[in-house]
Design a protein around this motif. Structure first.
Motif, mmCIF file in Angstrom:
data_model
loop_
_atom_site.group_PDB
_atom_site.id
_atom_site.type_symbol
_atom_site.label_atom_id
_atom_site.label_comp_id
_atom_site.label_asym_id
_atom_site.label_seq_id
_atom_site.Cartn_x
_atom_site.Cartn_y
_atom_site.Cartn_z
ATOM 1 N N ASN A 234 0.753 -1.188 0.149
ATOM 2 C CA ASN A 234 -0.026 0.040 -0.076
ATOM 3 C C ASN A 234 0.795 1.398 -0.047
ATOM 4 O O ASN A 234 0.467 2.107 -0.481
ATOM 5 N N GLY A 235 2.126 1.078 0.734
ATOM 6 C CA GLY A 235 2.906 2.233 0.600
ATOM 7 C C GLY A 235 4.433 1.945 0.732
ATOM 8 O O GLY A 235 4.760 0.798 0.765
ATOM 9 N N LEU A 236 5.195 2.709 0.456
ATOM 10 C CA LEU A 236 6.744 2.679 0.267
ATOM 11 C C LEU A 236 7.313 3.403 1.296
ATOM 12 O O LEU A 236 6.907 4.591 1.811
ATOM 13 N N PHE A 237 8.773 2.927 2.096
ATOM 14 C CA PHE A 237 9.354 3.620 2.825
ATOM 15 C C PHE A 237 10.483 3.818 1.995
ATOM 16 O O PHE A 237 11.332 2.515 1.651
ATOM 17 N N ILE A 238 11.141 5.031 1.798
ATOM 18 C CA ILE A 238 12.331 5.411 1.202
ATOM 19 C C ILE A 238 13.092 6.358 1.726
ATOM 20 O O ILE A 238 12.860 7.277 1.883
ATOM 21 N N GLU A 239 14.335 5.810 1.980
ATOM 22 C CA GLU A 239 15.564 6.906 2.399
ATOM 23 C C GLU A 239 16.341 7.705 1.264
ATOM 24 O O GLU A 239 16.470 6.988 0.498
ATOM 25 N N THR A 240 16.047 8.978 1.183
ATOM 26 C CA THR A 240 16.895 9.681 0.362
ATOM 27 C C THR A 240 17.636 10.842 0.681
ATOM 28 O O THR A 240 17.499 11.375 1.750
ATOM 29 N N HIS A 241 18.702 11.275 -0.217
ATOM 30 C CA HIS A 241 19.598 12.335 0.250
ATOM 31 C C HIS A 241 20.144 12.901 -1.064
ATOM 32 O O HIS A 241 20.343 12.278 -2.002
ATOM 33 N N PRO A 242 20.488 14.091 -1.008
ATOM 34 C CA PRO A 242 21.111 14.652 -2.213
ATOM 35 C C PRO A 242 22.568 14.060 -2.501
ATOM 36 O O PRO A 242 22.625 14.114 -3.706
ATOM 37 N N ASN A 243 23.126 13.722 -1.516
ATOM 38 C CA ASN A 243 24.381 13.047 -1.791
ATOM 39 C C ASN A 243 24.533 12.053 -0.902
ATOM 40 O O ASN A 243 25.514 12.015 0.029
ATOM 41 N N PRO A 244 23.932 10.565 -1.382
ATOM 42 C CA PRO A 244 24.091 9.726 -0.458
ATOM 43 C C PRO A 244 25.574 9.312 0.119
ATOM 44 O O PRO A 244 25.813 8.822 1.366
ATOM 45 N N ASP A 245 26.453 9.378 -0.754
ATOM 46 C CA ASP A 245 27.924 8.810 -0.572
ATOM 47 C C ASP A 245 28.452 10.085 0.503
ATOM 48 O O ASP A 245 29.396 9.319 1.277
ATOM 49 N N GLN A 246 27.797 10.981 0.693
ATOM 50 C CA GLN A 246 28.406 12.005 1.929
ATOM 51 C C GLN A 246 27.259 11.886 3.032
ATOM 52 O O GLN A 246 27.941 12.628 3.994
ATOM 53 N N ALA A 247 26.479 10.871 3.163
ATOM 54 C CA ALA A 247 25.418 11.030 4.185
ATOM 55 C C ALA A 247 26.012 10.468 5.585
ATOM 56 O O ALA A 247 27.107 9.685 5.313
ATOM 57 N N LEU A 248 25.640 10.786 6.616
ATOM 58 C CA LEU A 248 26.115 10.443 7.797
ATOM 59 C C LEU A 248 25.565 9.092 8.604
ATOM 60 O O LEU A 248 26.023 8.601 9.372
ATOM 61 N N SER A 249 24.564 8.617 8.039
ATOM 62 C CA SER A 249 24.032 7.478 8.137
ATOM 63 C C SER A 249 23.250 6.853 7.014
ATOM 64 O O SER A 249 22.533 7.483 6.257
ATOM 65 N N ASP A 250 23.688 5.588 6.700
ATOM 66 C CA ASP A 250 22.898 4.559 5.749
ATOM 67 C C ASP A 250 23.038 5.061 4.283
ATOM 68 O O ASP A 250 22.137 4.757 3.403
ATOM 69 N N GLY A 251 24.235 5.749 4.101
ATOM 70 C CA GLY A 251 24.286 6.174 2.612
ATOM 71 C C GLY A 251 24.484 5.275 1.470
ATOM 72 O O GLY A 251 23.685 5.390 0.429
ATOM 73 N N PRO A 252 25.117 4.245 1.680
ATOM 74 C CA PRO A 252 24.962 3.067 0.871
ATOM 75 C C PRO A 252 23.438 2.429 0.342
ATOM 76 O O PRO A 252 23.614 1.929 -0.970
ATOM 77 N N ASN A 253 22.536 2.486 0.960
ATOM 78 C CA ASN A 253 21.380 2.100 0.453
ATOM 79 C C ASN A 253 20.176 3.260 0.171
ATOM 80 O O ASN A 253 19.206 2.903 -0.143
ATOM 81 N N MET A 254 20.536 4.411 0.318
ATOM 82 C CA MET A 254 19.633 5.702 0.062
ATOM 83 C C MET A 254 19.669 6.024 -1.417
ATOM 84 O O MET A 254 20.785 5.706 -2.083
ATOM 85 N N ILE A 255 18.390 6.247 -1.783
ATOM 86 C CA ILE A 255 18.315 6.852 -3.260
ATOM 87 C C ILE A 255 18.910 8.182 -3.508
ATOM 88 O O ILE A 255 18.174 9.094 -2.371
ATOM 89 N N PRO A 256 19.476 8.620 -4.389
ATOM 90 C CA PRO A 256 19.781 10.017 -4.799
ATOM 91 C C PRO A 256 18.490 10.719 -4.916
ATOM 92 O O PRO A 256 17.706 10.464 -5.502
ATOM 93 N N LEU A 257 18.502 11.966 -4.304
ATOM 94 C CA LEU A 257 17.253 12.862 -4.290
ATOM 95 C C LEU A 257 16.658 13.215 -5.537
ATOM 96 O O LEU A 257 15.770 13.170 -6.043
ATOM 97 N N ALA A 258 17.881 13.316 -6.519
ATOM 98 C CA ALA A 258 17.770 13.795 -7.949
ATOM 99 C C ALA A 258 17.041 12.784 -8.670
ATOM 100 O O ALA A 258 16.415 13.194 -9.643
ATOM 101 N N GLU A 259 17.103 11.359 -8.285
ATOM 102 C CA GLU A 259 16.496 10.196 -9.063
ATOM 103 C C GLU A 259 14.982 10.147 -8.712
ATOM 104 O O GLU A 259 14.428 9.257 -9.074
ATOM 105 N N MET A 260 14.749 10.699 -7.626
ATOM 106 C CA MET A 260 13.321 10.380 -6.926
ATOM 107 C C MET A 260 12.176 10.623 -7.885
ATOM 108 O O MET A 260 11.386 9.719 -7.975
ATOM 109 N N PRO A 261 11.865 11.819 -8.549
ATOM 110 C CA PRO A 261 10.941 12.033 -9.382
ATOM 111 C C PRO A 261 10.643 10.947 -10.468
ATOM 112 O O PRO A 261 9.352 10.486 -10.688
#
Length: 274
Positions: A234-261
């Motif tokens: 019914n719904g999705l949980f997705i973590e996203t970040h403008p630059n996941p490789d620089q994120a302070l937590s869970d960067g390797p599995n986050m989707i880049p914000l620019a790819e979300m649309p």
């Protein structure tokens, strides 16, 4: 202003449209949260997706005690309150103790029980007692059917024995440093009678895979998300970040914000095709 709790609950139960719990893994800064909230709101409004903004004030289960955990309860809830007010978005955050449940319930529209804590009876009761919607993540160590007992615990402290719950699938431990997302879990969780969420980004996490932190395979998150929509999430949980490789937590599995649309547009088309 965000929708009322009753309106949000109706939207989350609308099987004709997707809903999304999304944002950064942890509150790194208020400006980061504002950037992500702004972009997600624009995208979801265009696509007709119900959005709940997600960010954690404390990542209490980091692999290493030296890892960044977040700004803490008071400062973090302040950030979420301002995001909620400025963007008119409902918000969700993790809680880890009964005390946090009461305080977070004064700010957040949805309280989230982390997967590692999904069997903590007092924590579940405290979250439900706030009257807020509660998202319970299935533990990596549980079979889907085991969530029946978790849901029953939640109902024990709910008015009329019917809690307002979301149940989230986030993969199951498979050997060392690996998770497997079994799509059979989605209809099984759906049989419990509550909206089912699929956590696309934590399902591609490799717990402890980088030694003192978790690794991940973000390239597979869109694959699993598409499968989950087709399987009936019914719904999705997705973590996203403008630059996941620089994120302070869970960067390797986050989707880049620019790819979300583009990614979310694919999911909406799949939902409509069903």
């Amino acid at each position: 202003m965000p929708v009322s709790s009753a309106q949000l609950w109706r939207a989350l139960n609308d099987r004709r449209r997707l809903f999304l719990l999304a944002g950064p893994c942890v509150i790194e800064s208020e400006e980061l949260c504002r950037t992500i909230a702004r972009k997600l709101k624009q995208t979801c409004a265009k696509l007709g997706i119900t959005l709940v903004f997600k960010a954690s004030f404390d990542k209490a289960n980091r692999s290493s005690g030296k890892s960044f955990r977040g700004p803490g309860l008071v400062e973090g809830l302040g950030v979420l309150a301002r995001i909620r007010e400025e963007f008119g978005l409902p918000v969700v955050t993790d809680i880890h103790t009964e005390e946090q449940a009461g305080l977070a319930g004064e700010v957040c529209d949805v309280l989230q029980i982390p997967a590692f804590l999904c069997r903590q009876t007092d924590l579940i009761h405290a979250a439900v007692a706030t009257g807020r919607i509660v998202n319970i993540k299935k533990g990596q160590f549980l079979a889907p059917g085991d969530m029946r007992n978790v849901v029953a615990k939640a109902a024990e402290s709910a008015p009329g024995g019917r809690a307002r719950l979301l149940v989230t699938e986030r993969g199951t431990t498979f050997g060392y440093h690996n998770l497997v997302a079994d799509m059979r879990a989605l209809p099984l969780l759906g049989s419990l009678g509550y909206p089912v969420v699929f956590d696309a980004t934590h399902s591609v996490q490799l717990p402890g895979g980088a030694g003192d932190r978790s690794s991940g395979q973000r390239e597979f998150a869109p694959v699993l998300a598409r499968c989950a929509v087709v399987a009936g999430a019914n719904g999705l949980f997705i973590e996203t970040h403008p630059n996941p490789d620089q994120a302070l937590s869970d960067g390797p599995n986050m989707i880049p914000l620019a790819e979300m649309p583009k990614f979310l547009a694919q999911l909406v088309r799949l939902k409509k095709a069903l």
